[in-house]
Design a protein around this motif. Structure first.
Motif, short mmCIF file in Angstrom:
data_model
loop_
_atom_site.label_atom_id
_atom_site.label_comp_id
_atom_site.label_asym_id
_atom_site.label_seq_id
_atom_site.Cartn_x
_atom_site.Cartn_y
_atom_site.Cartn_z
N ILE A 151 -5.75 5.13 7.07
CA ILE A 151 -5.87 3.85 7.76
C ILE A 151 -5.11 4.00 9.07
N ILE A 177 4.12 6.46 10.71
CA ILE A 177 3.19 7.09 9.77
C ILE A 177 3.84 7.13 8.39
N SER A 178 3.04 6.84 7.37
CA SER A 178 3.59 6.78 6.01
C SER A 178 2.53 7.21 5.01
N GLY A 179 2.92 7.30 3.77
CA GLY A 179 2.00 7.73 2.72
C GLY A 179 2.21 9.20 2.38
N ILE A 225 0.79 -1.24 0.00
CA ILE A 225 0.00 0.00 0.00
C ILE A 225 0.82 1.29 0.00
N THR A 226 1.72 1.46 0.98
CA THR A 226 2.40 2.75 1.04
C THR A 226 3.29 2.96 -0.18
N CYS A 227 4.07 1.95 -0.53
CA CYS A 227 4.95 2.11 -1.69
C CYS A 227 4.14 2.37 -2.95
N LEU A 238 1.22 3.87 -3.06
CA LEU A 238 0.74 5.27 -2.98
C LEU A 238 1.85 6.23 -3.42
N LEU A 239 3.09 5.81 -3.24
CA LEU A 239 4.23 6.68 -3.55
C LEU A 239 4.84 6.38 -4.91
N CYS A 244 8.17 1.61 5.29
CA CYS A 244 7.12 2.45 4.71
C CYS A 244 7.41 3.95 4.85
N GLY A 245 8.19 4.33 5.84
CA GLY A 245 8.50 5.75 6.03
C GLY A 245 9.42 6.29 4.96
N THR A 246 10.08 5.38 4.24
CA THR A 246 11.05 5.80 3.23
C THR A 246 10.78 5.07 1.92
N ILE A 282 -1.54 5.11 7.70
CA ILE A 282 -1.27 5.23 6.27
C ILE A 282 -2.18 6.33 5.72
#
Lengths: 158, 421
Positions: free
Chosen positions: B284, B245-247, A87-89, A91-92, A129-131, B320
């Motif tokens: 999320i 926290i990410s996104g 998901i996070t990657c 989104l980025l 996910c932070g990076t 997220i």
């Protein structure tokens, strides 16, 4: 074909690993790791050898090997490119990076380049996910990727 | 309220992962205090008072979990530290293991002392190569320093810790899947009961605690349970929490904040707000399995009860963030593909349900969806609900139900436009 057998050094490592568990069979995962480091590929012959060492049936070794994504039964390229597409990657921008890698390397996910240099995989969350977006290449992580930084990274791999 | 760094206090120190630096910062003082000055029951009482709840996702009160372990067991008892950090969006245990492995180890030793355990395993996900290395190095240092092995600190207490590396399987973060994997099997969850506290690793009573939970134990022993509890937000308690926290935020990162800090504050005050000053669309709040929140729901306090009250969950505390340009249809597809891939295949509702939902979402994303597909996904989700052996089924329907219910218009628009997307 050479007989499948650990080197003396790996065998010593195996002995110290198996001594750490209350049941021999519990050493199966670490022994498969040792086998993958030693033989690169976990072939049926290797599975049978590991089964003998750990004292479980070959079919148990095969079911365990095939359950976990990081064990490999097929040869990989020199560099295993594992791009996170969770998901996070995503989104980025991981999806665009994956398409770029496919084009650049002329392979699909799961395939190896004809020069055996790169194997491409899309993988699930790598916990960076932070990076993101992040790629794991063999044991190393490369973070905050852009198309340019990814190209540069690939260029640097000999 | 000033933020006190407790779990992250060593992160900025050079060589924080080494024993010498850890000891200089007061490391292993809590272990000495517990082993030489406190009865096991007294340690457990402090943890009870601290309000500490499991930081892996389920949020079970830690002291209570320990108390379920039978005092007299004919079988050896075990501690298994769950370091299989795999919940998408979660990256808080990795810095603890890489930057402060001795804190995790010290917490584990104290836990074993409190519960009467002499053998512990730390189950680390296979991808975390550096964490495995750092933990192994730290364990070797701890043996050499007299903190592990036989007769720890001359108190007669014995403990061995072994790092067990996984090999790529989300399901091994589920506690009984983890136990199977530790025993050298496929990581397929067990039927409960019996619960791991009675029949766990190698048929012995087993405590399973998350990495962050373990790292919270030494400060609790040093400063008391009440002190830790009071670090939580007023009226909430329960100490400090790591919120990764990410996104689409300006400053993604792992923030150590009072339990119960509002989601709005974490996003806008700590993480700097939305990138390019765009509008927030959705968030999320507790790892990918937690039902999604709309932008108008972020005044919620980030703690177990407050999030449960609005039908989502704190989970791992991983936030997220999605900005106004996020395509919710494609994002749900990413998540449902993940759950379908990671379903272990043992029980039918999860195995068949996650695969079916993934196939429907694939069709929708390609522009071949029907409006009725949305109700089919909701119906599959309801069939999974509460009918699986482990929480993985619940994890998969957290996103499916919430995305479709809260953003139904966007899904319907996407389907109507079909191939023109």
């Amino acid at each position: 074909m050479n007989k499948v057998e650990f080197s003396k050094k790996t065998l010593d490592k195996f002995k110290s690993v198996i001594a750490k568990y209350p049941e021999k069979g519990a050493a199966l995962l670490p022994t498969l790791w040792l086998a993958q480091q030693e033989f690169s590929v976990l072939t049926p012959e290797v599975e049978e050898y590991v089964a003998g060492l750990v004292g479980v049936s070959p079919v148990r070794v095969q079911e365990v090997r095939s359950f976990y994504t990081m064990y490999t039964a097929r040869p990989l390229g020199k560099y295993h490119l594992q791009l996170c597409t969770n998901i996070t990657c995503s989104l980025l921008g991981a999806e665009e990076l994956l398409e770029h890698l496919k084009k650049r390397l002329k392979v699909n996910c799961g395939e190896t380049t004809s020069d055996k240099k790169f194997t491409l995989s899309a993988v699930e969350c790598l916990g960076h996910c932070g990076t993101g977006p992040v790629i794991q290449i063999n044991d190393d992580f490369h973070e905050s990727l852009t198309r340019e930084s990814l190209d540069k990274l690939l260029d640097s791999l000999k | 309220m000033a933020n006190e760094a407790v779990l992250t206090k060593n992160f900025g120190t050079k060589n924080s992962h080494t024993l010498g630096v850890y000891e200089q910062g007061g490391g292993y003082k809590a272990l000495k205090k517990a082993l030489t000055g406190m009865k096991p029951e007294a340690v457990m009482a402090e943890v009870d008072k601290s309000g500490l709840r499991g930081r892996g996702g389920a949020g079970f009160p830690t002291g209570k979990k320990w108390s379920f372990i039978p005092k007299d067991s004919p079988k050896p008892k075990y501690l298994t530290v769950n370091a299989d950090e795999g919940e998408p969006g979660t990256y808080k245990d990795r810095p603890l293991m890489e930057l402060d492995p001795h804190a995790v180890i010290e917490g584990s030793i104290i836990t074993c002392y409190a519960v009467g355990i002499h053998s512990a395993f730390i189950y680390v996900r296979g991808e975390y190569v550096k964490s495995v290395q750092r933990l192994n190095d730290a364990i070797n240092e701890a043996y050499a320093g007299g903190y592990l092995g036989k007769n720890i600190l001359n108190t007669g207490f014995d403990l061995d810790i072994v790092v067990h590396r996984g090999a790529g399987a989300y399901i091994c973060g589920e506690e009984t899947g983890l136990l199977e994997s530790l025993e050298g099997k496929k990581g397929q969850p067990r039927m409960k009961p019996p619960f791991p506290a009675i029949v766990g690793a190698f048929q012995g009573p087993t405590v399973i605690n998350n990495v962050e939970t373990m790292a919270a134990i030494p400060p609790i022993v040093n400063n008391g349970g009440e002190w830790f509890n009071n670090l939580g937000a007023p009226g909430v308690g329960g100490g400090l929490k790591l919120y990764p926290i990410s996104g689409h935020v300006k400053k993604p990162g792992v923030y150590e904040l009072p339990m119960g800090t509002t989601l709005r504050d974490i996003i806008y005050k700590h993480a700097g707000g939305i990138r390019d000053d765009k509008k927030l669309k959705a968030v999320i709040p507790g790892g990918s399995s937690a039902p999604v929140l709309r932008a108008d729901e972020i005044d919620v306090k980030m703690d177990y009860n407050s999030l449960a009250a609005i039908k989502t969950m704190l989970g791992s505390g991983a936030i997220i963030v999605m900005d106004e340009d996020t395509n919710m249809v494609k994002t749900l597809k990413v998540l449902l593909k993940f759950y379908a891939h990671e379903s272990c295949g043992k029980c039918t509702p999860c195995r068949e349900g996650t695969g079916w939902m993934d196939r429907i979402m694939t069709r929708i994303v390609k522009g071949n969806g029907h409006i009725s597909d949305l109700d089919t996904i909701l119906s599959i989700s309801n069939t999974i609900d509460g009918k699986t052996l482990c929480p993985m089924g619940q994890a998969a329907i957290g996103p499916s139900i919430s995305f479709i219910t809260k953003f139904r218009n966007e899904f319907e628009d996407y389907i109507r436009k079909g191939r023109t997307n």
